[in-house]
Design a protein around this motif. Sequence first.
Motif, PDB file in Angstrom:
ATOM      1  N   HIS A  27       0.854  -1.196   0.000  1.00  0.00           N
ATOM      2  CA  HIS A  27       0.000   0.000   0.000  1.00  0.00           C
ATOM      3  C   HIS A  27       0.887   1.242   0.000  1.00  0.00           C
ATOM      4  O   HIS A  27       1.422   1.633   1.037  1.00  0.00           O
ATOM      5  CB  HIS A  27      -0.923  -0.010   1.225  1.00  0.00           C
ATOM      6  CG  HIS A  27      -1.977   1.058   1.186  1.00  0.00           C
ATOM      7  ND1 HIS A  27      -3.290   0.821   1.551  1.00  0.00           N
ATOM      8  CD2 HIS A  27      -1.936   2.374   0.833  1.00  0.00           C
ATOM      9  CE1 HIS A  27      -3.999   1.935   1.428  1.00  0.00           C
ATOM     10  NE2 HIS A  27      -3.188   2.899   0.994  1.00  0.00           N
ATOM     11  N   HIS A  65      -6.350  -0.623   6.043  1.00  0.00           N
ATOM     12  CA  HIS A  65      -6.406   0.091   7.337  1.00  0.00           C
ATOM     13  C   HIS A  65      -7.209  -0.703   8.375  1.00  0.00           C
ATOM     14  O   HIS A  65      -6.659  -1.114   9.376  1.00  0.00           O
ATOM     15  CB  HIS A  65      -6.949   1.512   7.199  1.00  0.00           C
ATOM     16  CG  HIS A  65      -6.425   2.251   6.003  1.00  0.00           C
ATOM     17  ND1 HIS A  65      -5.078   2.510   5.834  1.00  0.00           N
ATOM     18  CD2 HIS A  65      -7.039   2.752   4.899  1.00  0.00           C
ATOM     19  CE1 HIS A  65      -4.897   3.148   4.678  1.00  0.00           C
ATOM     20  NE2 HIS A  65      -6.066   3.305   4.090  1.00  0.00           N
ATOM     21  N   ASP A 124       0.965   2.626   3.528  1.00  0.00           N
ATOM     22  CA  ASP A 124       0.383   3.906   3.112  1.00  0.00           C
ATOM     23  C   ASP A 124       1.504   4.923   2.870  1.00  0.00           C
ATOM     24  O   ASP A 124       1.346   6.118   3.143  1.00  0.00           O
ATOM     25  CB  ASP A 124      -0.602   4.439   4.169  1.00  0.00           C
ATOM     26  CG  ASP A 124      -1.842   5.072   3.549  1.00  0.00           C
ATOM     27  OD1 ASP A 124      -1.918   5.142   2.310  1.00  0.00           O
ATOM     28  OD2 ASP A 124      -2.732   5.506   4.314  1.00  0.00           O
TER      29      ASP A 124
HETATM   30 ZN   LIG Z   1      -3.639   4.886   1.141  1.00  0.00          ZN
END
Ligand SMILES: [Zn+2]
Length: 399
Positions: free
Chosen positions: A64, A240, A311
């Motif tokens: 990610h 997440h 992320d």
């Molecule tokens: Zn993201």
Amino acid sequence: MATTAYVHVNLFNGQDDGFIPNSWLVVDNTTGRVTATGHGPTPNTDQVVDVADKFIMPGMINTHVHVDADANHTMDGPITETEVTLMALANLRQALQAGVTYVRNLGTGHDVDIKLRDAQQRYHFPAPGIVASGRLISSTGGNGDGPYHERNASYIVDSPDEMRRVVRQIIKNGADVVKVLVTGGVMSKGDDPRDVGFSAEELAVAVSEAHARRRKAVAHAQGTTGIQMALDAGFDSIEHGIYLNAEEARVMSERGVYLVPTLNAVESIVRDGRGHIPDYMVDKATTLSNAFFDNMRQAVALGVPMTTGTDAGTTFNDFGTGYWDELHLMVHKIGVSPQQTLYNATINGARLLGIDQDYGTLTVGKFADFIVLSASPLADIDAVREADKQVFQHGERKF
Ligand SMILES: [Zn+2]
């Protein structure tokens, strides 16, 4: 067929537990693939590299990332396609140097991830392999209807018909996966992780249109309701999962739906954010972080399959140290064993990306993407932080 043998290796092959001492690995220099592995007496090859009892493991996978995002420059994202591209090249280089040999990019302006993926064959810039989503899908007022939208990084969709058209368009654009912002998020001002952006019907259309074209559907889902809706719709991974409850964790465990917890995306805001980014963001992250880590520990205990995604590109969460931090948090904050953490970082990532035929283990027939470390990450996961580690792609040394 010219071959190179790497000998005197402590080898973790991504398939069997532990680093096996006195192992060897043979790579075909032309195809860049592993042709044999074993331990004990060394086979005959054209070239021999003695790695002197260092530790070799498969290249790591970050499942990610946002290649266009600048972890250090906070709120001012790149705007023009040129800026996005330059930022992406810098981020990708940093990832590769850190030991990440494949990334899954989940939302980038101007479809730069798709374009760079395709340009890799022709221009040999230093970068991990790329699985690309292109632009992501948000609803009006949703998590992607903010700065991302201004950066031409999202499609705004408000009906099942629009969803159908946009998923088809994204795949026409060249995307490998379809990313949907099912819920609100931490970094956006107008929404909350518990907000749901789409109807069940819209989500079902997104998944069926993606699956009809052999693409996985990826759900950014943080609140409990949104996670359940994403699971009901049949999304292939939950990103997440902040408020993931036990019931949902059991469903994911049973069905083999991957969770990409992006621990460092939350941790880095709590740790480093104050004074650098708006207070509402730090407050939001701090408020939810305890519940988040509790829920992730529960998910680990219930056997939810995980991969390592960070992320990358979000605030203070860069493509290098951010990945090492994620591994550290997996082991020390949510109770994943070091061995399982290495599987999460390698073969599980390859499976989620759909590249496990060619990547994720160092076994015969797969590409020789690997890293060489001085110490065992099973003894101390922070061994992956080694600054001058060697990084190989397709049998070629890149760093
Ligand atoms: Zn993201």
